[in-house]
Motif scaffolding. Structure first.
Motif, PDB file in Angstrom:
ATOM      1  N   UNK A   1     -10.822  15.933  16.629  1.00  0.00           N
ATOM      2  CA  UNK A   1     -10.719  14.579  16.122  1.00  0.00           C
ATOM      3  C   UNK A   1     -12.080  13.901  16.037  1.00  0.00           C
ATOM      4  N   UNK A   2     -12.133  12.840  15.245  1.00  0.00           N
ATOM      5  CA  UNK A   2     -13.360  12.071  15.031  1.00  0.00           C
ATOM      6  C   UNK A   2     -13.220  10.702  15.693  1.00  0.00           C
ATOM      7  N   UNK A   3     -14.248  10.300  16.414  1.00  0.00           N
ATOM      8  CA  UNK A   3     -14.242   8.998  17.080  1.00  0.00           C
ATOM      9  C   UNK A   3     -14.114   7.897  16.036  1.00  0.00           C
ATOM     10  N   UNK A   4     -13.172   6.982  16.272  1.00  0.00           N
ATOM     11  CA  UNK A   4     -12.905   5.965  15.266  1.00  0.00           C
ATOM     12  C   UNK A   4     -13.742   4.709  15.461  1.00  0.00           C
ATOM     13  N   UNK A   5     -14.217   4.467  16.673  1.00  0.00           N
ATOM     14  CA  UNK A   5     -15.002   3.259  16.919  1.00  0.00           C
ATOM     15  C   UNK A   5     -15.314   3.106  18.387  1.00  0.00           C
ATOM     16  N   UNK A   6     -15.802   1.936  18.805  1.00  0.00           N
ATOM     17  CA  UNK A   6     -16.146   1.707  20.211  1.00  0.00           C
ATOM     18  C   UNK A   6     -14.937   1.828  21.122  1.00  0.00           C
ATOM     19  N   UNK A   7     -15.187   2.196  22.373  1.00  0.00           N
ATOM     20  CA  UNK A   7     -14.120   2.271  23.364  1.00  0.00           C
ATOM     21  C   UNK A   7     -13.497   0.892  23.572  1.00  0.00           C
ATOM     22  N   UNK A   8     -12.206   0.892  23.871  1.00  0.00           N
ATOM     23  CA  UNK A   8     -11.491  -0.371  24.049  1.00  0.00           C
ATOM     24  C   UNK A   8     -10.952  -0.451  25.469  1.00  0.00           C
ATOM     25  N   UNK A   9     -10.805  -1.655  26.019  1.00  0.00           N
ATOM     26  CA  UNK A   9     -10.289  -1.789  27.379  1.00  0.00           C
ATOM     27  C   UNK A   9      -8.820  -1.428  27.469  1.00  0.00           C
ATOM     28  N   UNK A  10      -8.377  -1.176  28.687  1.00  0.00           N
ATOM     29  CA  UNK A  10      -7.007  -0.743  28.955  1.00  0.00           C
ATOM     30  C   UNK A  10      -5.976  -1.620  28.263  1.00  0.00           C
TER      31      UNK A  10
END
Length: 436
Positions: free
Chosen positions: A382-391
């Motif tokens: 898979x390809x990273x879609x964007x910045x990490x998001x909080x829980x």
């Protein structure tokens, strides 16, 4: 097998082995031949790192051979001889790779010696000074597949006749250990199935959880362990006792487990499907979501694992609640979500259609999200879609991704992974992160 050692671990096939229509032959025979040869093998008891082999004999790969150290695909060559396409260097974890083909065809009689040649090259050149670079996938990546293949071919030729050629009698001796049920001659469409077709709940389950069998009148039944709001892949002791009884009654005493964290009854007569459905429904094991958005693969995560950086199970539970409507899930179609609580990738997030990876940022749980991965015959990362998001935002982001897919697919039959492949990540990223 041989847990915790730097040696040969499991040799696996898929949960439909031996009963799937269109198989070249039963791959379990070859899994057992290789297992017998490699278990406790003195030359390979101290490899640079653990080692796993997977085998498929079907056109559709359910064994995920392209994310194993060695993947073997049974097929026939132009002369009609059965043999293997050999792939090497797959794996997930902190450095994921898709396996590459090292040899398009190795005959069945020569497969043990060819595997030994691969293991000898790995034993000689694999890294032992750095555990993070010790797997064969790193060696294949650093040498390149052409150089690695050349080393293996030279080793294979140098081995000569070392008594590893499999003759027909040896193969048939192992084959004789795999008995098949005493199938009855049954109609393709029994009366019981025709009558049950009037029950919409049964029909929804049948279309979702029942799959073709190589013998007329029989089916493969997948039992979903992914109830709405429940921990994915869980079953109680009472449920398993009951499933064992159902297997005795309806599946010749056989239950199988797949890496999708569900169970399979591989030999169910079609006439028994209505009765089986009622029994499973009473047990809470008839959720009609196999291969749909709530059929989530997840590792134990921070709730149970000391290696994890973030929770996995509560994310999966929330997503099953968000997509609990079966009509919505059917509209979305086949979509696999995989969740890992750390970079070790026990949830196989790299090859999820949507992959979720828990990471730690300043003591808080964040999640990286990838799209477009798959573990089948067309495996890719898979390809990273964007910045990490909080829980607290993960479920919202997944909902946004699904909504973007529904808006962007060009027809209802286009699967999520096919939409991502056609358009790339950017159109979905724009929609998902536009307001974030």
């Amino acid at each position: 097998m041989q847990t915790s050692g730097n040696n040969m671990r499991n040799v696996t096939s898929d949960q439909w082995a031996g009963v799937a229509p269109g198989e070249i032959e039963d791959p379990r025979i070859w899994s057992e031949i290789i297992r017998q040869h490699t278990t406790l093998h003195p030359e390979f008891s101290f490899l640079p790192r653990k080692f796993k082999i997977a085998i498929t004999a079907s056109e559709h790969d359910r064994a995920a051979i392209k994310v194993h150290d060695i993947g073997l695909r049974l097929h026939k060559n132009a002369d009609g001889e059965t043999g293997f396409e050999v792939l090497v260097g797959g794996g997930l974890g902190r450095t994921p790779f898709i396996a590459k083909t090292i040899k398009p065809f190795v005959s069945g009689r020569d497969i043990l010696s060819y595997i030994e040649a691969i293991l000898r090259v790995y034993n000689q050149y694999g890294r032992r000074d750095n555990i993070y670079k010790a797997r064969i996938k790193i060696l294949v990546h650093e040498l390149g597949i052409e150089k690695f293949a050349k080393e293996v071919d030279e080793e294979w030729k140098a081995m000569g006749d070392v008594g590893l050629t499999l003759d027909h009698a040896a193969i048939e001796e192992v084959r004789s250990r795999f008995s098949y049920p005493a199938y009855e001659k049954l109609p393709h469409m029994p009366d019981e199935l025709k009558q049950a077709a009037n029950d919409p709940l049964f029909e929804r389950w049948r279309k979702n959880s029942v799959f073709p069998h190589k013998v007329q009148g029989y089916s493969i039944v997948v039992l979903s362990l992914k109830p709405v709001g429940g921990p994915p892949g869980d079953a109680t002791a009472e449920q398993m006792d009951a499933v064992a009884d159902l297997a005795d009654k309806y599946s010749f005493g056989e239950i199988r487990v797949g890496h999708e964290q569900n169970l399979a009854l591989p030999h169910v007569a079609k006439r028994d499907l209505p009765a089986l459905f009622k029994a499973l429904d009473r047990l809470g094991l008839a959720t009609p979501n196999v291969n749909l958005v709530t059929d989530i693969i997840a590792c134990p995560g921070l709730d149970y694992c000391s290696l994890a950086n973030a929770r996995s199970i509560p994310i999966a539970q929330e997503l099953t609640r968000r997509f609990a409507n079966h009509d919505t899930a059917d509209l979305i179609g086949r979509l696999h979500i995989n969740i890992s609580g750390c970079i070790n990738a026990c949830g196989h997030h790299h090859v999820g259609h949507i992959g979720i990876l828990g990471v730690e940022k300043n003591g808080e749980e964040f999640y990286q999200i990838t799209i477009g991965g798959r573990a089948d015959e067309n495996a890719q990362l898979g390809t990273l879609i964007g910045p990490a998001v909080p829980y607290a935002e993960v479920a919202d982001v997944i909902e946004d991704i699904v909504e973007a897919y529904l808006a962007l697919r060009d027809r209802p039959e286009e699967l999520f992974v096919d939409t991502v492949k056609r358009l790339g990540v950017e159109p979905i990223r724009e929609r998902v992160y536009a307001t974030r």
